[in-house]
Every structure is written in C-alpha cells, then in structure tokens.
Write a protein that holds these residues in place. Structure first.
Motif, PDB file in Angstrom:
ATOM      1  N   MET A  22       0.778  -1.305   0.171  1.00 17.90           N
ATOM      2  CA  MET A  22      -0.071   0.128   0.067  1.00 17.90           C
ATOM      3  C   MET A  22       0.934   1.097   0.083  1.00 17.90           C
ATOM      4  SD  MET A  22      -3.172   0.931   2.522  1.00 17.90           S
ATOM      5  CE  MET A  22      -4.549   1.490   1.293  1.00 17.90           C
ATOM      6  N   SER A  23       0.701   2.161  -0.936  1.00 15.11           N
ATOM      7  CA  SER A  23       1.332   3.418  -0.938  1.00 15.11           C
ATOM      8  C   SER A  23       1.131   4.121   0.231  1.00 15.11           C
ATOM      9  CB  SER A  23       0.664   4.279  -2.181  1.00 15.11           C
ATOM     10  OG  SER A  23       0.833   3.765  -3.238  1.00 15.11           O
ATOM     11  N   GLU A  24       2.307   5.067   0.585  1.00 11.31           N
ATOM     12  CA  GLU A  24       2.437   5.801   1.718  1.00 11.31           C
ATOM     13  C   GLU A  24       2.920   7.000   1.312  1.00 11.31           C
ATOM     14  OE1 GLU A  24       5.704   3.791   3.966  1.00 11.31           O
ATOM     15  OE2 GLU A  24       4.860   1.997   3.750  1.00 11.31           O
ATOM     16  N   LEU A  25       2.175   8.311   2.163  1.00 13.72           N
ATOM     17  CA  LEU A  25       2.766   9.560   2.159  1.00 13.72           C
ATOM     18  C   LEU A  25       4.078   9.878   2.798  1.00 13.72           C
ATOM     19  CD1 LEU A  25       0.978  11.273   0.395  1.00 13.72           C
ATOM     20  CD2 LEU A  25      -0.090  12.239   2.424  1.00 13.72           C
ATOM     21  N   LYS A  26       4.959  10.574   1.937  1.00  9.89           N
ATOM     22  CA  LYS A  26       6.214  10.902   2.776  1.00  9.89           C
ATOM     23  C   LYS A  26       6.465  12.483   2.459  1.00  9.89           C
ATOM     24  CE  LYS A  26       7.446   6.622   3.749  1.00  9.89           C
ATOM     25  NZ  LYS A  26       7.825   6.347   5.079  1.00  9.89           N
ATOM     26  N   ILE A  27       7.004  13.268   3.610  1.00  9.68           N
ATOM     27  CA  ILE A  27       7.374  14.314   3.471  1.00  9.68           C
ATOM     28  C   ILE A  27       8.690  14.573   2.883  1.00  9.68           C
ATOM     29  CG2 ILE A  27       7.788  16.464   4.721  1.00  9.68           C
ATOM     30  CD1 ILE A  27       4.880  16.262   4.464  1.00  9.68           C
ATOM     31  N   THR A  28       9.193  15.345   1.761  1.00 11.73           N
ATOM     32  CA  THR A  28      10.385  15.616   1.024  1.00 11.73           C
ATOM     33  C   THR A  28      11.121  16.809   1.803  1.00 11.73           C
ATOM     34  OG1 THR A  28       9.796  16.871  -0.572  1.00 11.73           O
ATOM     35  CG2 THR A  28       9.502  14.610  -0.910  1.00 11.73           C
ATOM     36  N   SER A  29      12.323  16.875   1.504  1.00 14.40           N
ATOM     37  CA  SER A  29      13.071  18.116   2.185  1.00 14.40           C
ATOM     38  C   SER A  29      12.694  19.361   1.934  1.00 14.40           C
ATOM     39  CB  SER A  29      14.537  17.719   1.777  1.00 14.40           C
ATOM     40  OG  SER A  29      15.162  16.555   2.095  1.00 14.40           O
ATOM     41  N   ASP A  30      11.750  19.549   0.878  1.00 16.73           N
ATOM     42  CA  ASP A  30      11.369  21.032   0.679  1.00 16.73           C
ATOM     43  C   ASP A  30       9.927  21.135   1.426  1.00 16.73           C
ATOM     44  OD1 ASP A  30       9.657  19.838  -1.052  1.00 16.73           O
ATOM     45  OD2 ASP A  30      10.174  21.220  -2.898  1.00 16.73           O
ATOM     46  N   GLY A  31       9.361  20.031   2.023  1.00 19.73           N
ATOM     47  CA  GLY A  31       8.172  20.018   2.903  1.00 19.73           C
ATOM     48  C   GLY A  31       6.973  19.680   1.877  1.00 19.73           C
ATOM     49  N   ASN A  38       9.618  -0.172  -4.112  1.00 19.25           N
ATOM     50  CA  ASN A  38      10.848   0.439  -3.239  1.00 19.25           C
ATOM     51  C   ASN A  38      11.270   1.626  -4.028  1.00 19.25           C
ATOM     52  OD1 ASN A  38      12.406   0.481  -1.130  1.00 19.25           O
ATOM     53  ND2 ASN A  38      14.242  -0.346  -2.392  1.00 19.25           N
ATOM     54  N   GLU A  39       9.942   2.550  -4.312  1.00 22.70           N
ATOM     55  CA  GLU A  39      10.379   3.686  -5.180  1.00 22.70           C
ATOM     56  C   GLU A  39       9.302   4.813  -4.663  1.00 22.70           C
ATOM     57  OE1 GLU A  39      12.653   4.643  -6.995  1.00 22.70           O
ATOM     58  OE2 GLU A  39      12.309   4.694  -9.110  1.00 22.70           O
ATOM     59  N   HIS A  40      10.204   5.928  -4.944  1.00 25.91           N
ATOM     60  CA  HIS A  40       9.182   7.145  -4.688  1.00 25.91           C
ATOM     61  C   HIS A  40       8.761   7.914  -5.849  1.00 25.91           C
ATOM     62  CE1 HIS A  40      11.418   6.816  -0.816  1.00 25.91           C
ATOM     63  NE2 HIS A  40      10.468   7.422  -0.273  1.00 25.91           N
ATOM     64  N   TYR A  41       7.493   8.462  -5.919  1.00 27.67           N
ATOM     65  CA  TYR A  41       7.120   9.329  -6.980  1.00 27.67           C
ATOM     66  C   TYR A  41       7.946  10.421  -7.250  1.00 27.67           C
ATOM     67  CZ  TYR A  41       2.549   7.178  -7.932  1.00 27.67           C
ATOM     68  OH  TYR A  41       1.604   6.116  -8.230  1.00 27.67           O
ATOM     69  N   HIS A  42       8.645  11.375  -6.506  1.00 24.57           N
ATOM     70  CA  HIS A  42       9.233  12.344  -6.617  1.00 24.57           C
ATOM     71  C   HIS A  42      10.608  12.217  -5.830  1.00 24.57           C
ATOM     72  CE1 HIS A  42       5.035  13.568  -6.761  1.00 24.57           C
ATOM     73  NE2 HIS A  42       5.465  13.990  -7.618  1.00 24.57           N
TER      74      HIS A  42
END
Length: 165
Positions: free
Chosen positions: A1-10, A20-24
């Motif tokens: 199941m996909s998970e929401l993550k916060i990136t370094s720019d917020g 095992n991959e991020h969209y961005h």
C-alpha cells in the motif's frame, strides 16, 4: 500500500513499497518538478500555443505547476497526460502540493483532479487538460507535441518504458 512521505522541501511524495520507489525526489518533490519540467522544459520551449505530453500523470504535480505558470503568462497550453494506474483519491486529497502553487493553488489542484478522464477540459486561463487513463506502451497518443514531460519511474523499475522504441 502506498505511503505519503514529506520531502526535504516540505512537499509530499508517495512511496510505493512494492516497487521500493518514490514518485518524486525525497530531496524535494516540488523543487524537482519545478527544476526539471518548468525551468528546463516549459520556460525553454517557446511554442505558442504549447502542446505538452506527459508520460505518467501520477499526483498531478507537473500539471498543477504548469497550469499555475500558464495562468501568469499569455500562451495557451494544451496539456495531455497518460496514466496507467491513477493514484487513489484518498491519497490525492491528502497531498499538500497546492500549498506550493500560490493563491490559486488549491482551486486549480482540485479542478485538475476533479476533471474526468479522457476528455479535454479547460481548467483555467490558458490551460487545457486531457488526462488519459491508459497504457502508454499499448496506446501511445496521437498528435503533435512541442514538449514531453517524461515522468515515468526509472529504468530499473519500469524497463519497458526505457527501450529505444
């Protein structure tokens, strides 16, 4: 199941455990899209009207940033994007991309995601969108495009998208 993550720019990205991959980029989703697609694509290509084709609609971040940029200018943008696996609406409604798109960000974001698949829709001043629910490998779109946003996962995750053909 996909998970929401916060990136370094917020800004948010989506992590797909199965791949095992991020969209961005984890270093900044909005920062990455702005640098690659807006600064080095939209701003460089001077076609007017501008016909853009995006491989991989994903979260709609590139469409959002392009729509906001097109509203500020005078050139008409016809944006076509194809997506084989549309992101679940629960995740779309949780993403914070609109916070990085200025005053009109939330309205434009919602219009982009509320627009039906496979139909041309005028989203805002100078920006028309056609989201295609389909497989680029099986049914590549016809037409003429001035700029391509190639936003597929990397060749180690989607090798079929990275062949010479």
């Amino acid at each position: 199941m996909s998970e929401l993550k916060i990136t370094s720019d917020g800004s948010h990205t989506i992590f797909v455990p199965e791949l095992n991959e991020h969209y961005h980029s984890v270093h900044g989703a909005v920062q990455e899209s702005t640098f690659i697609f807006i600064n080095n694509g939209f701003e460089v290509c001077k076609a007017d009207p501008l016909n853009i084709f995006e491989v991989g609609f994903g979260t709609g971040l590139n469409a959002l940033l392009t729509a906001i940029k097109s509203m500020a200018g005078g050139r008409e943008v016809n944006y076509t994007s194809i997506e084989k696996f549309p992101v679940d609406e629960n995740i779309i409604s949780s993403l914070n991309h609109h916070l990085f798109a200025g005053e009109e960000g939330k309205v434009i974001y919602n219009l982009i995601h509320a627009s039906p698949w496979n139909i041309n829709v005028n989203i805002c001043k100078n920006f028309n969108l056609k989201k295609i629910k389909g497989d680029f490998i099986v049914e590549p779109p016809s037409g003429r495009f001035d700029l391509i946003y190639f936003d597929a996962f990397g060749p180690d995750k989607q090798p079929e998208m990275w062949t010479r053909e």
